[in-house]
Design an enzyme around this catalytic site. Structure first.
Site, PDB file in Angstrom:
ATOM      1  CB  CYS A 300      -0.924  -0.014   1.218  1.00 31.56           C
ATOM      2  SG  CYS A 300      -2.419   0.976   0.982  1.00 31.56           S
ATOM      3  CG  ASP A 432      -4.543  -1.007   9.350  1.00 31.97           C
ATOM      4  OD1 ASP A 432      -3.549  -1.368  10.001  1.00 31.97           O
ATOM      5  OD2 ASP A 432      -4.514  -0.111   8.481  1.00 31.97           O
TER       6      ASP A 432
END
Length: 517
Positions: A300, A432
Site C-alpha cells: 500500500c 488494521d
C-alpha cells in the site's frame, strides 16, 4: 479437532440399524402426490429448520407445515425440509407435513407450489426411494460423504423416479464425482450446490461457493448452481445473486423469522450479475484453489511508476493507492491512470489488482475512486474504517462497485464490527491497527490476541506494522490469506525502499504456511 459431520453419519448408521430407513415413521407405500420441478427458475430455497450443531436451537417450536406455507407465500421456489433428528431436530413426518401443506397451497392459491427438497445425510439409493414415497421432489446428495459409485446409484434412482438431485460439492475431489455422475446420468435431473459451511466444524466462508462456480460450469456450461448456507441478510442474498448463482438455500435467517423471507427472495431474484460479483468470483478462483503456498501480498501507499513496477516484479498481488487528502501518501486520479498505463505497457497489469483506499466517500478522492473502479482502472475500492463501510453499503447505487471493507481494531468489541459486515454479505474484511487518524500507514501492530480471535471465524486479511523483520513470523503464526504492508518498506511516506521490498518478499516466500482449503 471435532468432526461433526462424521458424528452425524455415525449416529445415522446406528439409527438406521435400529429403526430402519423409514426411522419408524408411517411412510406411504406409494407416492401420493405429483412431482414438481426443482429450481427451473432463479430463486430461493427456504429451509424448515429447528436446530443445527453450530447454533443449537434456532426455532425449536417451528410448525413445519405453517412455516412452509409462509415460505411459499413469500415466493420461495423450493422448500428444503431437514429430516435429520439428532442434530437438526427434523423428521420424515416433517417432510410429509410440508408436502401436504404445499398441495394445500396449490389448491387454495391456484399457483404452482414450491418443490420440496429432503435435506438429510442420505447414504443409499433405498433412502432416495423412501424420500420419493414420502413426497419429496428432490433429495440432497453430499459428495463428501458418498463414494462416486454410490452417488451414481442414488442419482440414477432420482432420474428413474423423476426426482431431482441437489448434488453438494465443496472440493476438487467432489467435482470429480459430480463429473462422473453427470456423464452417466446427464444434467437434466441434477442441480449443483456448494455449501459455504464446512460440515466438519460448521465454520462459514462465503467465497467457497464462488471458488467452485466456474469449475462446475466447466463441467456443464448451463449447470444450475445453488449457493448454500451463510446468508443472513437480504444484502448477502443480493451478493450471492450478483455472482451468477441460480438459487440460494437459506435456513437460519428464514426459520427465525419466516415473515421476512420475502425480503431475501426479492433481493436475490432482482439482483443482476455485477462487477463486484465478478471481481469476487475471480478472486475466489485464485485464492481458494489450494495451490498457493504463500499469502496474497498487498503493498500500500504506492505513489509512482517506479515503485509500482518494482513491487509487481517482486510478486505483489495488490497495489494500494491512498485516495484521501489527509494522507501524506495521497495520490491523484491522474497519477493512478499513469501508473496503470505504465504497468500495462510493461505487461505487469494482469499480474496485480489495483486498489483505491478511501476514507471519505463524499470527497473528490472518494468519488474518483468509485469512478476509476467503474472504468476498470482500479480492481477494488478499499473502504477504510467501519463507519465509512456502513455508509458505503447503505448506498444501493454503489453495490456493483468492486470493493471490500477495512476495519481498525483495538479491542474485542471491534471484532463484532467484522461480524456485522460479514452478515451484510462482505466476504473479506481487512483488519488494521487502530490509529488516531483512522487509517493505516503508521507501522502500529494489532494485538496478537485480537488477531487470533478474528482468525477463529474468518479468513484473515491483516495490515498494521508488518515488516521485513516480522513478516515470516506473522505468516507462520496466523497463516493469513492476505498481508498488507506500507510504511515499513519506505524511506519516506510514498517512497519505497527497494532493498526492504526485496527482503520482505524473500521472507514471505521462505515462511511456512499450510495450503488453503
Amino acid at each position: 479437532m471435532r468432526d461433526i459431520l462424521q458424528e452425524i453419519i455415525d449416529r445415522r448408521r446406528a439409527d438406521i440399524a435400529r429403526l430402519g430407513i423409514e426411522f419408524g415413521f408411517d411412510v406411504p407405500k406409494k407416492r401420493q402426490r405429483k412431482i414438481h420441478p426443482f429450481i427451473e427458475e432463479k430463486g430461493a430455497i427456504l429451509e424448515v429448520k429447528r436446530a443445527s450443531p453450530s447454533k443449537g436451537d434456532i426455532a425449536p417450536n417451528l410448525d413445519s407445515a405453517k412455516t412452509a406455507t409462509e415460505y411459499a407465500k413469500a415466493g420461495a421456489k423450493a422448500i428444503s425440509c431437514l429430516t435429520e433428528t439428532n442434530y437438526f431436530k427434523g423428521t420424515l413426518q416433517d417432510l410429509m407435513n410440508v408436502c401436504a401443506a404445499m398441495d394445500e397451497f396449490e389448491k387454495s392459491s391456484g399457483k404452482n407450489p414450491p418443490a420440496v427438497l429432503r435435506k438429510d445425510f442420505l447414504l443409499s439409493a433405498d433412502e432416495v426411494e423412501v424420500s420419493f414415497r414420502a413426497g419429496a421432489d428432490a433429495v440432497l446428495l453430499i459428495a463428501r460423504i458418498l463414494a462416486k459409485e454410490t452417488m451414481l446409484e442414488m442419482a440414477e434412482e432420482c432420474a428413474r423416479l423423476g426426482m431431482s438431485a441437489l448434488v453438494e460439492v465443496r472440493k476438487d475431489e467432489d467435482l470429480e464425482k459430480l463429473s462422473f455422475v453427470m456423464e452417466k446420468v446427464g444434467g437434466r435431473t441434477i442441480v449443483c450446490g456448494v455449501n459455504s459451511r464446512d460440515l466438519r466444524d460448521f465454520t462459514i466462508d462465503m467465497l467457497i461457493p464462488s471458488s467452485m462456480l466456474k469449475k462446475i460450469r466447466s463441467i456443464k456450461s448451463d449447470a444450475r448452481v445453488t449457493f448454500e448456507s451463510g446468508i443472513l441478510s437480504p444484502e448477502a442474498a443480493f451478493f450471492a445473486s450478483s455472482m451468477g448463482f441460480n438459487a440460494f438455500l437459506m435456513g437460519e435467517a428464514a426459520a427465525k423469522n419466516p415473515r421476512r423471507a420475502v425480503e431475501f427472495t426479492s433481493a436475490f431474484e432482482n439482483a443482476p450479475v455485477t462487477k463486484n460479483g465478478k471481481a469476487w468470483l475471480d478472486y475466489a478462483s485464485d485464492s481458494l484453489g489450494g495451490k498457493r503456498k504463500t499469502p496474497f501480498v498487498k503493498i500500500c501507499g504506492i505513489t509512482n511508476e517506479e515503485d509500482a513496477s518494482f513491487v509487481c516484479e517482486q510478486g505483489a498481488d495488490f497495489l494500494g493507492f491512498i485516495m484521501w487528502k489527509n494522507s501524506k501518501r495521497n495520490v491523484s486520479e491522474e497519477k493512478i491512470r499513469e501508473i496503470e498505463k505504465s504497468l500495462s505497457e510493461k505487461n505487469l497489469r494482469s499480474k496485480v489488482r489495483l486498489v483505491g483506499v478511501v476514507v471519505d466517500l463524499e470527497s473528490d478522492e472518494g468519488k474518483n475512486a468509485v469512478s476509476l473502479a467503474g472504468e476498470g482502472i482500479l480492481d477494488f475500492v478499499q473502504v477504510h474504517t467501519f463507519d465509512s463501510a456502513v455508509e458505503f453499503l447503505k448506498e444501493k447505487n454503489l453495490s456493483s462497485v468492486p470493493h471490500y471493507c477495512a476495519v481498525n481494531i483495538s479491542c474485542a468489541d471491534d471484532v463484532q464490527k467484522i461480524a456485522e459486515l460479514n452478515t451484510l454479505g462482505e466476504p473479506r474484511i481487512l483488519i488494521d491497527a487502530q490509529t488516531n487518524s483512522g487509517i493505516g500507514g503508521t507501522g502500529k501492530t494489532i494485538d496478537g490476541e485480537l488477531v487470533s480471535l478474528v482468525r477463529k471465524s474468518y479468513r484473515l486479511w491483516i495490515a498494521g506494522g508488518i515488516s521485513p523483520e516480522n513478516v515470516a513470523s506473522v505468516i507462520e503464526k496466523y497463516q493469513p490469506e492476505l498481508i498488507d504492508a506500507s510504511s515499513s518498506l519506505e524511506d519516506e511516506p510514498g517512497k519505497k525502499n527497494h532493498g526492504k521490498v526485496q527482503e520482505f518478499f524473500e521472507n514471505v516466500r521462505n515462511a511456512e504456511i499450510g495450503e488453503c482449503e
